[in-house]
Design a protein around this motif. Structure first.
Motif, short mmCIF file in Angstrom:
data_model
loop_
_atom_site.label_atom_id
_atom_site.label_comp_id
_atom_site.label_asym_id
_atom_site.label_seq_id
_atom_site.Cartn_x
_atom_site.Cartn_y
_atom_site.Cartn_z
N HIS A 126 -0.58 12.68 5.36
CA HIS A 126 -1.51 11.96 4.48
C HIS A 126 -1.18 10.47 4.40
O HIS A 126 -1.99 9.68 3.92
CB HIS A 126 -1.50 12.59 3.08
CG HIS A 126 -0.18 12.48 2.39
ND1 HIS A 126 0.89 13.30 2.70
CD2 HIS A 126 0.27 11.63 1.44
CE1 HIS A 126 1.93 12.95 1.97
NE2 HIS A 126 1.57 11.92 1.19
N THR A 127 -0.02 10.07 4.91
CA THR A 127 0.37 8.66 4.87
C THR A 127 -0.07 7.88 6.11
O THR A 127 0.14 6.67 6.18
CB THR A 127 1.90 8.50 4.74
OG1 THR A 127 2.53 8.99 5.94
CG2 THR A 127 2.44 9.24 3.53
N ALA A 162 1.67 5.40 -0.70
CA ALA A 162 1.14 6.77 -0.71
C ALA A 162 1.63 7.53 -1.94
O ALA A 162 0.95 8.41 -2.44
CB ALA A 162 1.56 7.50 0.56
N GLY A 191 4.75 7.49 5.88
CA GLY A 191 4.34 6.30 6.58
C GLY A 191 5.48 5.61 7.33
O GLY A 191 6.53 6.16 7.55
N ARG A 218 0.88 -1.17 0.00
CA ARG A 218 0.00 0.00 0.00
C ARG A 218 0.92 1.22 0.00
O ARG A 218 1.68 1.43 0.92
CB ARG A 218 -0.93 -0.01 1.21
CG ARG A 218 -1.99 1.08 1.10
CD ARG A 218 -3.16 0.84 2.01
NE ARG A 218 -4.00 -0.28 1.63
CZ ARG A 218 -4.96 -0.25 0.71
NH1 ARG A 218 -5.20 0.87 0.04
NH2 ARG A 218 -5.68 -1.32 0.44
N ASN A 232 4.50 14.17 6.23
CA ASN A 232 3.62 13.37 5.39
C ASN A 232 2.39 12.84 6.14
O ASN A 232 2.15 11.63 6.14
CB ASN A 232 4.39 12.17 4.81
CG ASN A 232 5.56 12.57 3.95
OD1 ASN A 232 5.49 13.55 3.23
ND2 ASN A 232 6.64 11.83 4.04
N GLY A 271 -5.42 4.07 3.30
CA GLY A 271 -5.30 5.05 2.22
C GLY A 271 -4.35 4.57 1.14
O GLY A 271 -3.96 3.42 1.08
N GLY A 272 -3.99 5.50 0.28
CA GLY A 272 -3.02 5.20 -0.76
C GLY A 272 -3.53 4.25 -1.83
O GLY A 272 -4.74 4.09 -2.02
N GLN A 307 2.12 3.66 2.74
CA GLN A 307 0.92 4.16 3.41
C GLN A 307 0.77 3.45 4.76
O GLN A 307 1.02 2.26 4.88
CB GLN A 307 -0.30 3.86 2.53
CG GLN A 307 -1.59 4.48 3.01
CD GLN A 307 -1.60 5.99 2.87
OE1 GLN A 307 -1.07 6.55 1.93
NE2 GLN A 307 -2.21 6.66 3.83
#
Length: 170
Positions: free
Chosen positions: A39-40, A6, A72, A4, A37, A45-46, A26
């Motif tokens: 968003h990781t 990102a 991540g 997974r 980061n 996600g990712g 991710q």
């Protein structure tokens, strides 16, 4: 084998020495305040990618010195990343792994988890420790805060203590 991811940067000069392909995985349990980061963090996600897809990117660029595994938290996907790292090393390229775990915690985890042990052993260098906003230092090479170390993995495993990489700037 799938990861997974990102994101991927196919050519970077800021994530370790030389030209590098960078895989941002991710999922991260550390969630450091001030993380570059965030968003990781979500493990769901990712995008799912085959290890072979990433390896094909490495093979397409003969100028790459190596691959950097970032996030991540790479050790949250140690099994698939160990497969990738083994193949990257077989191509004569090096592997740098960033982690929010300290070296000492990684060795403890490696004692219980064979995939973690394998990824540690396949990493040429590990940048360890959580990002600590109060210790942020943009002048440090290849890391964000002064508590983080750039560890020469083979040398450290051979002598049983942390050996800092000569280019780590400690």
């Amino acid at each position: 084998m799938r990861l997974r991811v990102a994101g991927i940067i196919e050519e970077s000069v800021v994530d370790g020495p030389g030209l590098r392909l960078v895989v941002f995985v991710q999922g991260c349990p550390h969630r450091c305040p001030g993380c570059h980061n965030p968003h990781t963090w979500d493990p769901a996600g990712g995008t799912l990618m085959e290890v072979e897809e990433i390896l094909a990117m490495v093979k397409r660029n003969p100028l790459l010195k190596g691959v950097t595994l970032s996030g991540g938290e790479p050790f949250a996907q140690a099994g698939a990343l160990a497969v990738l790292a083994r193949q990257v090393r077989a191509l004569g390229r090096d592997v740098i792994t960033y982690t929010g775990y300290t070296w000492e915690k990684l060795l403890e985890l490696a004692g219980r988890d064979g995939a973690v042990k394998e990824l540690v052993e396949l990493s040429d260098y590990i940048v360890d420790g959580p990002f600590i906003q109060e210790k942020r230092d943009p002048e440090l090479p290849f890391r964000g805060s002064s508590n983080q170390r750039v560890i020469d993995v083979p040398a450290s495993l051979a002598c049983g203590r942390v050996v800092i990489a000569p280019w780590g700037g400690q």
